[in-house]
Structure formats: structure tokens, C-alpha cells
Design an enzyme around this catalytic site. Structure first.
Site, PDB file in Angstrom:
ATOM      1  N   ARG A  33     -56.336  -7.519 -14.540  1.00  0.00           N
ATOM      2  CA  ARG A  33     -56.419  -8.225 -15.563  1.00  0.00           C
ATOM      3  C   ARG A  33     -57.203  -7.858 -16.928  1.00  0.00           C
ATOM      4  O   ARG A  33     -57.443  -8.637 -17.723  1.00  0.00           O
ATOM      5  CB  ARG A  33     -56.460  -9.894 -15.228  1.00  0.00           C
ATOM      6  CG  ARG A  33     -55.631 -10.210 -14.216  1.00  0.00           C
ATOM      7  CD  ARG A  33     -55.703 -11.858 -14.246  1.00  0.00           C
ATOM      8  NE  ARG A  33     -56.971 -12.266 -13.895  1.00  0.00           N
ATOM      9  CZ  ARG A  33     -57.172 -13.531 -14.390  1.00  0.00           C
ATOM     10  NH1 ARG A  33     -56.352 -14.469 -14.835  1.00  0.00           N
ATOM     11  NH2 ARG A  33     -58.607 -14.069 -14.304  1.00  0.00           N
ATOM     12  N   ASP A  34     -58.025  -6.814 -16.880  1.00  0.00           N
ATOM     13  CA  ASP A  34     -58.814  -6.368 -17.981  1.00  0.00           C
ATOM     14  C   ASP A  34     -58.760  -4.959 -18.016  1.00  0.00           C
ATOM     15  O   ASP A  34     -59.728  -4.229 -18.306  1.00  0.00           O
ATOM     16  CB  ASP A  34     -60.152  -7.063 -17.621  1.00  0.00           C
ATOM     17  CG  ASP A  34     -61.196  -6.834 -18.886  1.00  0.00           C
ATOM     18  OD1 ASP A  34     -60.488  -6.691 -20.113  1.00  0.00           O
ATOM     19  OD2 ASP A  34     -62.503  -6.558 -18.885  1.00  0.00           O
ATOM     20  N   LEU A  35     -57.695  -4.110 -17.699  1.00  0.00           N
ATOM     21  CA  LEU A  35     -57.701  -2.782 -18.243  1.00  0.00           C
ATOM     22  C   LEU A  35     -57.855  -2.357 -19.494  1.00  0.00           C
ATOM     23  O   LEU A  35     -57.050  -2.746 -20.351  1.00  0.00           O
ATOM     24  CB  LEU A  35     -56.265  -2.316 -17.564  1.00  0.00           C
ATOM     25  CG  LEU A  35     -56.209  -2.311 -15.914  1.00  0.00           C
ATOM     26  CD1 LEU A  35     -54.741  -1.625 -15.556  1.00  0.00           C
ATOM     27  CD2 LEU A  35     -57.126  -1.012 -15.421  1.00  0.00           C
TER      28      LEU A  35
END
Length: 199
Positions: A155-157
Site C-alpha cells: 500500500r505504499d509502493l
């Protein structure tokens, strides 16, 4: 955090050199007592508990509320590290050690020292050649497949969370490691636990 081991940073590591600011503190290069180079993510305990950023030195901005969950990040990294495998196989950032330095009021996460993040590499050196880009992209896909297979959505690439590590002895290619699971979520489709609507 009460369950994490207590020790002082100086008892196992030396020659700390700041590398970058982090939301809750800073990332430093250090050496183990055996002389191995590592990265240490030093996080302010009060900021971690309050989920408030630590303003970078020299900036005038105030502390901000964030949704990162450092304790979940540690749990996920410990779980992934316990599965074994080399970092080049799983492409996830292995957690070498984690402890609380009560004297400094810091939570310390010891990680492999990486060459750079993809953002820095691309900014400084320009576009990658097709062959290198293909190899790194395949590693990213393998890493995401591995995470998803363990029920973890990153969820934070971002380019800043994709780190490059030179290949080890006898290895010819560099490894792309997926870092920063602070916004990750555990997903269990059998229980109907999905990430829908969670960013």
C-alpha cells in the site's frame, strides 16, 4: 513496544553516519562490532507512540499526524524474515535486529545497507537500460507476489521504497528490495478481510 528487547545503540553498533531523514527519526549507516556495514532506522519513541512525524532538522514545518504503524511493520518484517530465504529470493527487506534504546528514547531497526533507492538512482543517473529495467521489474513482481502470498498488501509502493542492494559474493546481479511496510495491511480473503477502501 514493551516486549521489544532493551539495549543501547552503542553496545552493538558503532560509527553512525546519518543517511536520510525518516518520518519518525533518521536512517544511519553503522557498523556491527564485527565490522559489517548495516543501516539503522532510529525512530523517536514518543513520535512512534503518538503517530506524529519528527520534523527534519532545518525545516520549519511542524509535526504531522501519520497513519504508519511501526509496530505492525516490525511484526510483518519479523514474520517475513522468519520464513528464511535470501533477500534476493523474496525481495523483501529483512529485519536483522530491533530494540529500544531507552537512554536515547529511540526504537532502532537494523536493516541491510543498500546502495540507493530507485528514485535517487534514476534522478542521478537517468533512465536504466532495457535489460536492467526488465530484471529489476521482474524482481519487483516476484517480491509483490511473495508479499501477497503471505497475505500482505504493501500500500505504499514508490521509487523511494524500492532499494537496490549489490549482489553478494558469486552473484552477478543486484537485488531490488521492497522496503517500508509502515502502511501495509494484512489480508485474509477467507475471513473477508480485504483492503478495499484502505489507502
Amino acid at each position: 513496544m514493551e516486549l521489544l528487547p532493551r539495549k543501547t545503540l552503542g553496545s552493538g553498533y558503532r560509527k553512525l553516519v546519518p543517511l536520510a531523514n525518516a518520518l519518525f527519526g533518521e536512517i544511519c549507516q553503522a557498523q556491527t562490532l564485527a565490522g559489517e556495514a548495516v543501516a539503522i532506522k532510529k525512530l523517536d519513541l514518543a513520535a512512534v507512540r503518538a503517530k506524529q512525524t519528527v520534523p527534519a532538522p532545518g525545516l520549519r514545518r511542524k509535526s504531522l499526524a501519520v497513519r504508519e504503524d511501526v509496530l505492525l511493520e516490525i511484526q510483518l518484517m519479523e514474520r517475513l524474515s522468519a520464513l528464511g530465504g535470501e533477500p534476493g529470493q523474496a525481495h523483501g527487506m529483512p529485519l536483522r535486529d530491533v530494540f529500544v534504546d531507552e537512554a536515547q528514547q529511540q526504537l532502532c531497526m537494523v536493516l541491510p545497507l543498500c546502495e540507493a533507492d530507485l528514485f535517487t538512482q534514476l534522478s542521478e543517473r537517468g533512465a536504466f537500460g532495457q535489460q536492467r529495467a526488465r530484471k529489476l521489474f521482474l524482481q519487483l513482481l516476484h517480491g509483490l507476489h511473495f508479499l501477497h502470498g503471505q497475505g500482505i498488501a504493501h500500500r505504499d509502493l514508490s521509487l523511494e521504497n524500492l532499494l537496490l542492494r549489490p549482489g553478494g559474493e558469486g552473484e552477478e546481479q543486484e537485488h531490488l528490495l521492497i522496503a517500508d511496510l509502515g502502511l501495509a495491511a494484512e489480508v485474509d480473503e477467507r475471513k473477508g478481510n480485504a483492503c478495499a477502501g484502505r489507502v
